[in-house]
Structures are given as C-alpha cells and as structure tokens.
Motif scaffolding. Structure first.
Motif, PDB file in Angstrom:
ATOM      1  N   TYR A   1     -15.850   2.237   2.758  1.00  0.00           N
ATOM      2  CA  TYR A   1     -14.131   2.216   2.301  1.00  0.00           C
ATOM      3  C   TYR A   1     -14.272   0.693   1.329  1.00  0.00           C
ATOM      4  CZ  TYR A   1     -12.881   3.368   7.026  1.00  0.00           C
ATOM      5  OH  TYR A   1     -12.742   3.753   8.177  1.00  0.00           O
ATOM      6  N   GLN A   2     -15.678  -0.167   1.486  1.00  0.00           N
ATOM      7  CA  GLN A   2     -15.569  -1.050   0.380  1.00  0.00           C
ATOM      8  C   GLN A   2     -15.458  -0.776  -1.368  1.00  0.00           C
ATOM      9  OE1 GLN A   2     -19.109  -2.757   1.179  1.00  0.00           O
ATOM     10  NE2 GLN A   2     -18.401  -4.582   2.452  1.00  0.00           N
ATOM     11  N   LYS A   3     -15.978   0.753  -1.169  1.00  0.00           N
ATOM     12  CA  LYS A   3     -16.423   1.345  -2.292  1.00  0.00           C
ATOM     13  C   LYS A   3     -14.808   1.995  -2.626  1.00  0.00           C
ATOM     14  CE  LYS A   3     -18.083   4.954  -5.164  1.00  0.00           C
ATOM     15  NZ  LYS A   3     -18.589   6.147  -5.136  1.00  0.00           N
ATOM     16  N   LEU A   4     -14.132   2.178  -1.754  1.00  0.00           N
ATOM     17  CA  LEU A   4     -12.349   2.779  -1.693  1.00  0.00           C
ATOM     18  C   LEU A   4     -11.363   1.794  -2.298  1.00  0.00           C
ATOM     19  CD1 LEU A   4     -10.140   4.700  -2.090  1.00  0.00           C
ATOM     20  CD2 LEU A   4      -9.654   3.864   0.430  1.00  0.00           C
ATOM     21  N   ILE A   5     -11.332   0.584  -1.692  1.00  0.00           N
ATOM     22  CA  ILE A   5     -10.774  -0.859  -1.999  1.00  0.00           C
ATOM     23  C   ILE A   5     -11.277  -1.597  -3.384  1.00  0.00           C
ATOM     24  CG2 ILE A   5     -10.128  -3.566  -1.349  1.00  0.00           C
ATOM     25  CD1 ILE A   5     -10.662  -2.254   1.773  1.00  0.00           C
ATOM     26  N   ALA A   6     -12.203  -1.489  -3.264  1.00  0.00           N
ATOM     27  CA  ALA A   6     -13.123  -2.092  -5.335  1.00  0.00           C
ATOM     28  C   ALA A   6     -12.247  -0.906  -6.442  1.00  0.00           C
ATOM     29  CB  ALA A   6     -14.199  -1.703  -5.376  1.00  0.00           C
ATOM     30  N   GLU A   7     -12.443   0.797  -5.986  1.00  0.00           N
ATOM     31  CA  GLU A   7     -11.617   1.142  -6.964  1.00  0.00           C
ATOM     32  C   GLU A   7     -10.054   1.653  -7.063  1.00  0.00           C
ATOM     33  OE1 GLU A   7     -14.089   4.784  -6.900  1.00  0.00           O
ATOM     34  OE2 GLU A   7     -16.295   4.298  -7.072  1.00  0.00           O
ATOM     35  N   TYR A   8     -10.000   1.066  -5.695  1.00  0.00           N
ATOM     36  CA  TYR A   8      -8.252   1.374  -6.117  1.00  0.00           C
ATOM     37  C   TYR A   8      -7.722   0.463  -5.162  1.00  0.00           C
ATOM     38  CZ  TYR A   8      -9.954   6.703  -7.453  1.00  0.00           C
ATOM     39  OH  TYR A   8     -11.054   7.603  -7.962  1.00  0.00           O
ATOM     40  N   PRO A   9      -7.678  -0.334  -5.660  1.00  0.00           N
ATOM     41  CA  PRO A   9      -7.269  -1.813  -4.856  1.00  0.00           C
ATOM     42  C   PRO A   9      -5.691  -1.821  -4.455  1.00  0.00           C
ATOM     43  CG  PRO A   9      -8.149  -2.425  -6.716  1.00  0.00           C
ATOM     44  CD  PRO A   9      -7.922  -0.802  -6.937  1.00  0.00           C
ATOM     45  N   ASN A  10      -4.708  -0.969  -5.311  1.00  0.00           N
ATOM     46  CA  ASN A  10      -3.460  -1.269  -4.619  1.00  0.00           C
ATOM     47  C   ASN A  10      -2.872  -0.077  -4.575  1.00  0.00           C
ATOM     48  OD1 ASN A  10      -3.386  -3.665  -7.022  1.00  0.00           O
ATOM     49  ND2 ASN A  10      -2.828  -2.571  -8.290  1.00  0.00           N
ATOM     50  N   SER A  11      -3.830   0.650  -4.141  1.00  0.00           N
ATOM     51  CA  SER A  11      -3.386   2.571  -3.900  1.00  0.00           C
ATOM     52  C   SER A  11      -2.947   2.043  -2.341  1.00  0.00           C
ATOM     53  CB  SER A  11      -4.425   3.013  -4.122  1.00  0.00           C
ATOM     54  OG  SER A  11      -5.891   3.148  -3.446  1.00  0.00           O
ATOM     55  N   SER A  12      -2.673   3.168  -1.496  1.00  0.00           N
ATOM     56  CA  SER A  12      -1.904   2.986  -0.011  1.00  0.00           C
ATOM     57  C   SER A  12      -3.169   3.988   0.912  1.00  0.00           C
ATOM     58  CB  SER A  12      -0.570   4.795   0.312  1.00  0.00           C
ATOM     59  OG  SER A  12      -1.266   5.321  -0.461  1.00  0.00           O
ATOM     60  N   ALA A  13      -4.138   4.216   0.001  1.00  0.00           N
ATOM     61  CA  ALA A  13      -5.514   4.318   1.230  1.00  0.00           C
ATOM     62  C   ALA A  13      -6.087   3.639   0.645  1.00  0.00           C
ATOM     63  CB  ALA A  13      -6.235   5.546  -0.011  1.00  0.00           C
ATOM     64  N   ALA A  14      -6.018   2.489  -0.238  1.00  0.00           N
ATOM     65  CA  ALA A  14      -6.941   1.334   0.260  1.00  0.00           C
ATOM     66  C   ALA A  14      -6.661   0.181   1.363  1.00  0.00           C
ATOM     67  CB  ALA A  14      -7.306   0.579  -0.638  1.00  0.00           C
ATOM     68  N   LYS A  15      -4.812   0.142   1.991  1.00  0.00           N
ATOM     69  CA  LYS A  15      -3.860  -0.756   2.270  1.00  0.00           C
ATOM     70  C   LYS A  15      -4.352   0.089   3.181  1.00  0.00           C
ATOM     71  CE  LYS A  15      -1.057  -1.720  -0.505  1.00  0.00           C
ATOM     72  NZ  LYS A  15       0.463  -1.344  -0.914  1.00  0.00           N
ATOM     73  N   LEU A  16      -4.324   1.593   3.383  1.00  0.00           N
ATOM     74  CA  LEU A  16      -4.922   2.161   4.637  1.00  0.00           C
ATOM     75  C   LEU A  16      -6.290   1.442   5.800  1.00  0.00           C
ATOM     76  CD1 LEU A  16      -3.181   5.607   4.872  1.00  0.00           C
ATOM     77  CD2 LEU A  16      -2.188   3.316   6.160  1.00  0.00           C
ATOM     78  N   ALA A  17      -7.416   1.665   4.605  1.00  0.00           N
ATOM     79  CA  ALA A  17      -8.761   1.522   4.517  1.00  0.00           C
ATOM     80  C   ALA A  17      -8.921  -0.299   5.531  1.00  0.00           C
ATOM     81  CB  ALA A  17      -9.534   1.164   3.248  1.00  0.00           C
ATOM     82  N   GLN A  18      -8.634  -1.459   4.268  1.00  0.00           N
ATOM     83  CA  GLN A  18      -8.420  -2.698   4.826  1.00  0.00           C
ATOM     84  C   GLN A  18      -8.733  -2.501   6.408  1.00  0.00           C
ATOM     85  OE1 GLN A  18      -9.136  -4.696   2.658  1.00  0.00           O
ATOM     86  NE2 GLN A  18     -10.341  -5.906   4.312  1.00  0.00           N
ATOM     87  N   PRO A  19      -7.881  -2.785   6.921  1.00  0.00           N
ATOM     88  CA  PRO A  19      -7.496  -3.134   8.461  1.00  0.00           C
ATOM     89  C   PRO A  19      -9.065  -2.366   9.011  1.00  0.00           C
ATOM     90  CG  PRO A  19      -6.101  -1.250   8.084  1.00  0.00           C
ATOM     91  CD  PRO A  19      -6.637  -1.730   6.409  1.00  0.00           C
ATOM     92  N   ARG A  20      -9.203  -0.914   9.053  1.00  0.00           N
ATOM     93  CA  ARG A  20     -10.256  -0.865   9.756  1.00  0.00           C
ATOM     94  C   ARG A  20     -11.517  -0.867   9.066  1.00  0.00           C
ATOM     95  NH1 ARG A  20      -8.624   4.619  11.707  1.00  0.00           N
ATOM     96  NH2 ARG A  20      -7.195   5.564  10.773  1.00  0.00           N
ATOM     97  N   LEU A  21     -11.547  -1.396   7.729  1.00  0.00           N
ATOM     98  CA  LEU A  21     -13.123  -2.256   7.339  1.00  0.00           C
ATOM     99  C   LEU A  21     -13.327  -3.527   8.024  1.00  0.00           C
ATOM    100  CD1 LEU A  21     -15.419  -3.165   5.447  1.00  0.00           C
ATOM    101  CD2 LEU A  21     -13.610  -3.541   4.097  1.00  0.00           C
ATOM    102  N   ASN A  22     -12.060  -3.754   8.703  1.00  0.00           N
ATOM    103  CA  ASN A  22     -11.838  -5.494   9.028  1.00  0.00           C
ATOM    104  C   ASN A  22     -12.593  -5.346  11.109  1.00  0.00           C
ATOM    105  OD1 ASN A  22     -11.163  -7.481   7.116  1.00  0.00           O
ATOM    106  ND2 ASN A  22      -8.856  -6.922   7.370  1.00  0.00           N
ATOM    107  N   SER A  23     -11.999  -4.289  11.064  1.00  0.00           N
ATOM    108  CA  SER A  23     -12.298  -3.725  12.688  1.00  0.00           C
ATOM    109  C   SER A  23     -13.802  -2.986  13.181  1.00  0.00           C
ATOM    110  CB  SER A  23     -11.827  -2.658  13.472  1.00  0.00           C
ATOM    111  OG  SER A  23     -11.649  -1.123  12.524  1.00  0.00           O
ATOM    112  N   LEU A  24     -14.537  -2.919  11.786  1.00  0.00           N
ATOM    113  CA  LEU A  24     -15.934  -2.414  11.625  1.00  0.00           C
ATOM    114  C   LEU A  24     -17.514  -3.532  11.336  1.00  0.00           C
ATOM    115  CD1 LEU A  24     -15.673   1.076   9.904  1.00  0.00           C
ATOM    116  CD2 LEU A  24     -15.909   0.675  12.032  1.00  0.00           C
ATOM    117  N   LYS A  25     -16.821  -4.717  10.848  1.00  0.00           N
ATOM    118  CA  LYS A  25     -17.318  -6.114  10.352  1.00  0.00           C
ATOM    119  C   LYS A  25     -17.378  -6.599  11.588  1.00  0.00           C
ATOM    120  CE  LYS A  25     -15.558  -6.803   6.162  1.00  0.00           C
ATOM    121  NZ  LYS A  25     -14.932  -7.377   4.395  1.00  0.00           N
TER     122      LYS A  25
END
Length: 262
Positions: free
Chosen positions: A237-261
C-alpha cells in the motif's frame, strides 16, 4: 618564177606562222578546294542527315523529360496517399485504444468485489476449466471475446480459461498486461487468492509502464491482507501511494492502509 611571186609567198607563210604562234592554247581552270557538283550533293545529304539526327535526338530528350515529369507527379501522388493512409491509421489506432480503455473501465466496474459471480452460472455450466478456443481468432478478436464474456455475457467462470488461453497464445500481446490483470481479478472474486496473487504480481513486475500496474498493486495488497499478511499489505500500500499518489488506486489504498496501522 618572178621575184614578186616569191616574195608574196614568203610573206604569206610568215604571216600564217605568226597567227598560229599568237593564238593562246585552251586552258581549263579548276580552283583548288572548290567541290564539284557530286561533292556538293554529298555534303548536302550529310547535312540533311545530321539535321534529322539532331531533331530525332531533341524529340527523344523531350519525350524522356515528359516521362520523368509524369513519374515525378505519380511519386508525389503516391506520397500524398501514403501520408493520408498513415494519418488515417493513426486515427484508427487512437480510436481503438480509446475503445479498449472504455472496455477496461466497464469491466473494472463489472468486476468490483460487490458483484458476486452468479451461482447459477457455476451450477449450469459443464465447461468450467475448458474453452473452445479457435485457432483462427486474431489477437484482437481473442481479447474481445474474453472481455465480452465478462462485460456482456456475465460468464465469469468461462472467462477465466478464456483469458488463460489468450495469455498462453499471445504472451507478447499489447493487451497482455490487461489480460493478466482481468484474469487476476476474476480469480480474486472467485476466492482463488494464490492464483490471483500470481497474476497481479506478474503485472507489477513485468509491465512497469502498464496503466493497470497501480490497480494490480492495490489488488496484490488486498490479497496479502486477506491472507493475513498485514506487514506485506502495508508495504505494498505504501509503495502504491508513493509511486501513484494521484491515482484512483492510491485513493482506495489510503483508508485500507490506515486501518492496518496500529
């Protein structure tokens, strides 16, 4: 004989000799370098022949130049036709790319996790795991057929072997990354996470320029999350957000990442 007669005869003889001696001998004058009538005729014929040859050569040169001009015009026309066809082909390819992007978008919507595979399909089909794949299909036709099974026919089970057959037959296809992604998505929805992971990982590792790479990373992290591998999921998730910060996939990844932290 009388002296007068003798004197007269001698006078006549002398006078005759003087007349003969005084008369000039006949002379035929021939000027040096002046052609005779025959020479003049031959020279005239040669000049006429030379003029004819020059005229024929001039006409031949004119014909050759005309042919060259015609050929140049034909080359210019062909060049113009080629440029037109190249432009039209470019437009066709652009349009085809747009159509496939639209198809991918619709397939993505059709394969969202909320859309479960209809149980009736799995119950009624006897050809799961098999596919009647025609060897006469072109690359585009084969890809269209696999996509339409999902998009139009909703035959998700049968679409799996269809995509598998496409990937096997066209490993270097321009649609290979998309085909692997959709196969992974079908397997993910079916619950075959190990196989799904393989397809998503293939897209991420082998197709760095694919438009599906960010989506594949998202699904790969979701697989790890479902497999109870939160550390791996967080890393992806972190790699996805770093490489594709403006993508729709990154927007979906952020809340999932937050739930795992923690």
């Amino acid at each position: 004989m009388k002296p007068n007669s003798i004197l007269f005869g001698m006078s006549f003889a002398v006078a005759t000799n003087l007349v003969v001696a005084a008369e000039p001998a006949p002379v035929i004058e021939v000027m040096a370098g002046t052609p005779t009538n025959g020479a003049k005729a031959s020279l005239s014929e040669q000049l006429v022949s030379l003029e004819r040859k020059l005229d024929a050569r001039n006409r031949a040169q004119v014909n050759v130049q005309r042919q060259l001009d015609d050929l140049q015009n034909e080359v210019n026309e062909l060049r113009g036709i080629t440029e037109l066809h190249t432009y039209q082909l470019s437009q066709v390819l652009d349009r085809q790319r747009e159509l496939y992007q639209e198809l991918d978008r619709r397939v993505s919507e059709a394969l969202k996790p909320a859309n479960k595979v209809p149980a009736a399909i799995a119950a009624t089909t006897n050809s799961v795991g098999k596919v009647n794949y025609s060897n006469n299909l072109t690359e585009n036709e084969a890809y269209d057929r696999a996509v339409n099974m999902v998009l139009k026919d909703k035959r998700y089970e049968q679409a799996i072997p269809e995509f598998e057959a496409f990937n096997q037959k066209y490993p270097n296809s321009t649609y290979a990354a998309n085909a692997h992604y959709w196969l992974g998505q079908l397997l993910f929805n079916k619950g075959e996470l190990t196989k799904a992971r393989q397809e998503f990982d293939l897209v991420v590792s082998d197709y760095p320029d694919s438009s599906k790479r960010s989506d594949a990373m998202l699904k790969l992290a979701m697989v790890e999350q479902k497999e109870n591998n939160p550390a791996k999921a967080i890393t992806i998730y972190q790699k996805l957000i770093a490489e594709y910060p403006n993508s729709s996939a990154a927007k979906l990844a952020q809340p999932r990442l937050n739930s795992l932290k923690p």
